[in-house]
Design a protein around this motif. Structure first.
Motif, PDB file in Angstrom:
ATOM      1  N   ASP A   1     -98.509 109.472  52.297  1.00 34.25           N
ATOM      2  CA  ASP A   1     -99.737 109.584  53.100  1.00 34.25           C
ATOM      3  C   ASP A   1     -99.992 111.007  53.570  1.00 34.25           C
ATOM      4  N   GLN A   2     -99.210 111.944  53.067  1.00 40.07           N
ATOM      5  CA  GLN A   2     -99.335 113.367  53.395  1.00 40.07           C
ATOM      6  C   GLN A   2     -99.057 113.661  54.865  1.00 40.07           C
ATOM      7  N   ASN A   3     -98.191 112.854  55.462  1.00 36.21           N
ATOM      8  CA  ASN A   3     -97.721 113.117  56.822  1.00 36.21           C
ATOM      9  C   ASN A   3     -96.423 113.912  56.758  1.00 36.21           C
ATOM     10  N   ILE A   4     -96.235 114.819  57.705  1.00 40.31           N
ATOM     11  CA  ILE A   4     -95.000 115.599  57.758  1.00 40.31           C
ATOM     12  C   ILE A   4     -93.840 114.677  58.131  1.00 40.31           C
ATOM     13  N   VAL A   5     -92.838 114.635  57.299  1.00 39.08           N
ATOM     14  CA  VAL A   5     -91.690 113.757  57.562  1.00 39.08           C
ATOM     15  C   VAL A   5     -90.364 114.514  57.608  1.00 39.08           C
ATOM     16  N   GLY A   6     -90.375 115.794  57.225  1.00 43.05           N
ATOM     17  CA  GLY A   6     -89.125 116.542  57.242  1.00 43.05           C
ATOM     18  C   GLY A   6     -89.369 117.996  56.906  1.00 43.05           C
ATOM     19  N   ILE A   7     -88.292 118.754  56.829  1.00 39.24           N
ATOM     20  CA  ILE A   7     -88.373 120.178  56.526  1.00 39.24           C
ATOM     21  C   ILE A   7     -87.125 120.581  55.753  1.00 39.24           C
ATOM     22  N   ASP A   8     -87.304 121.446  54.787  1.00 41.60           N
ATOM     23  CA  ASP A   8     -86.169 121.933  54.009  1.00 41.60           C
ATOM     24  C   ASP A   8     -85.351 122.920  54.849  1.00 41.60           C
ATOM     25  N   LEU A   9     -84.069 122.624  54.971  1.00 46.53           N
ATOM     26  CA  LEU A   9     -83.173 123.485  55.749  1.00 46.53           C
ATOM     27  C   LEU A   9     -82.006 123.933  54.885  1.00 46.53           C
ATOM     28  N   PRO A  10     -81.535 125.159  55.061  1.00 53.06           N
ATOM     29  CA  PRO A  10     -82.079 126.178  55.978  1.00 53.06           C
ATOM     30  C   PRO A  10     -83.469 126.623  55.525  1.00 53.06           C
ATOM     31  N   ILE A  11     -84.274 126.978  56.459  1.00 52.08           N
ATOM     32  CA  ILE A  11     -85.659 127.311  56.187  1.00 52.08           C
ATOM     33  C   ILE A  11     -85.750 128.574  55.340  1.00 52.08           C
ATOM     34  N   ASN A  12     -86.660 128.558  54.363  1.00 51.04           N
ATOM     35  CA  ASN A  12     -86.855 129.693  53.459  1.00 51.04           C
ATOM     36  C   ASN A  12     -87.913 130.618  54.055  1.00 51.04           C
TER      37      ASN A  12
ATOM     38  N   GLU B   1    -100.463 131.992  61.575  1.00 50.94           N
ATOM     39  CA  GLU B   1     -99.300 132.680  61.018  1.00 50.94           C
ATOM     40  C   GLU B   1     -98.047 131.811  61.078  1.00 50.94           C
ATOM     41  N   ILE B   2     -97.891 131.034  62.156  1.00 51.21           N
ATOM     42  CA  ILE B   2     -96.753 130.119  62.230  1.00 51.21           C
ATOM     43  C   ILE B   2     -96.843 129.095  61.096  1.00 51.21           C
ATOM     44  N   ASN B   3     -98.055 128.580  60.869  1.00 52.62           N
ATOM     45  CA  ASN B   3     -98.248 127.579  59.824  1.00 52.62           C
ATOM     46  C   ASN B   3     -97.962 128.163  58.442  1.00 52.62           C
ATOM     47  N   GLN B   4     -98.426 129.386  58.189  1.00 51.93           N
ATOM     48  CA  GLN B   4     -98.190 130.018  56.893  1.00 51.93           C
ATOM     49  C   GLN B   4     -96.703 130.215  56.624  1.00 51.93           C
ATOM     50  N   SER B   5     -95.932 130.437  57.683  1.00 51.21           N
ATOM     51  CA  SER B   5     -94.501 130.687  57.517  1.00 51.21           C
ATOM     52  C   SER B   5     -93.693 129.401  57.389  1.00 51.21           C
ATOM     53  N   LEU B   6     -94.098 128.345  58.112  1.00 60.25           N
ATOM     54  CA  LEU B   6     -93.295 127.123  58.143  1.00 60.25           C
ATOM     55  C   LEU B   6     -93.755 126.056  57.155  1.00 60.25           C
TER      56      LEU B   6
END
Length: 230
Positions: free
Chosen positions: A172-183, A158-163
């Motif tokens: 390379d499909q590595n996580i490098v950032g996140i859109d903020l503010p989070i939707n 559930e955390i993964n589905q939300s974030l």
């Protein structure tokens, strides 16, 4: 019976008696020496295992502490507080990570096979039994069986589905950032914050258990070293 024969027979009986008693004494001495040698060998084996156990305990303690930091990190993201985005990947990897409790029990199993009474020091013997039969078993059950501490099974999906929809990936499909503010909806945000709160509280709870086990390991190690030095 003539006096000479009586003396002769008495002397022979005494000689046989002394020989038998000496044989028993020698056999008993050999048994005690063998037991003492076995005891020292097993104590050294247990001590070596406990040193490795301390490394495992401290490794898991560090992992749970990092997990607490990860929970706080994502609480900050969800509540629009500033975070270091360079830490995003490692914190996401660790936030629901579980650990296993590894114990080196070879020395203790050898002791049980030869008889626990081989350890002559009653206090040391009881401490060893308590450590392996109670402390280690409790720690293993907490880490591997207690449902609330199975973080990945309970919370990751559930955390993964939300974030995850907010993550940024490189080529390379590595996580490098996140859109903020989070939707994320207010309802989902509260649910995830609740999960993070439970993860943090349960990690703090198990850290208390690790601290007690670490204290008990050091106590047994100290007693073993004292016993071996005498």
């Amino acid at each position: 019976m003539k006096i000479g024969n009586w003396k002769k027979n008495g002397f022979e009986f005494l000689s046989i008696f002394i020989a038998v008693i000496s044989a028993f004494a020698l056999n008993n001495w050999n048994d005690n020496r063998r037991d003492s040698t076995s005891e020292q060998k097993i104590l050294r084996e247990i001590a070596n295992g406990l040193v490795k156990d301390l490394e495992d305990v401290r490794g898991n303690e560090g992992g749970h502490k990092l997990g607490i930091s990860a929970s706080q990190y994502f609480k900050n993201i969800l509540t629009d507080k500033p975070v270091d985005l360079d830490s995003l990947g490692i914190y996401y990897f660790i936030v629901t990570r579980d650990f296993v409790s590894i114990q080196n029990v070879a020395g203790y199993e050898t002791l049980k096979s030869q008889g626990l009474e081989l350890i002559k020091n009653d206090s040391l013997r009881l401490d060893i039994i308590s450590l392996y039969e109670y402390d280690y078993q409790t720690l293993r059950k907490l880490e591997e069986e207690y449902s609330e501490i199975q973080f990945n099974e309970n919370y990751f999906k559930e955390i993964n589905q939300s974030l995850a929809p907010n993550f940024q990936f490189n080529a390379d499909q590595n996580i490098v950032g996140i859109d903020l503010p989070i939707n994320i909806t207010t309802e989902k945000k509260k649910i995830i914050l609740t999960y993070l709160w439970k993860i943090e509280k349960n990690r703090k709870f198990i850290l208390q258990s690790y601290a007690q086990v670490e204290t008990n390991i050091n106590k047994v190690l100290e007693k073993i070293n004292t016993e071996l030095s005498e």
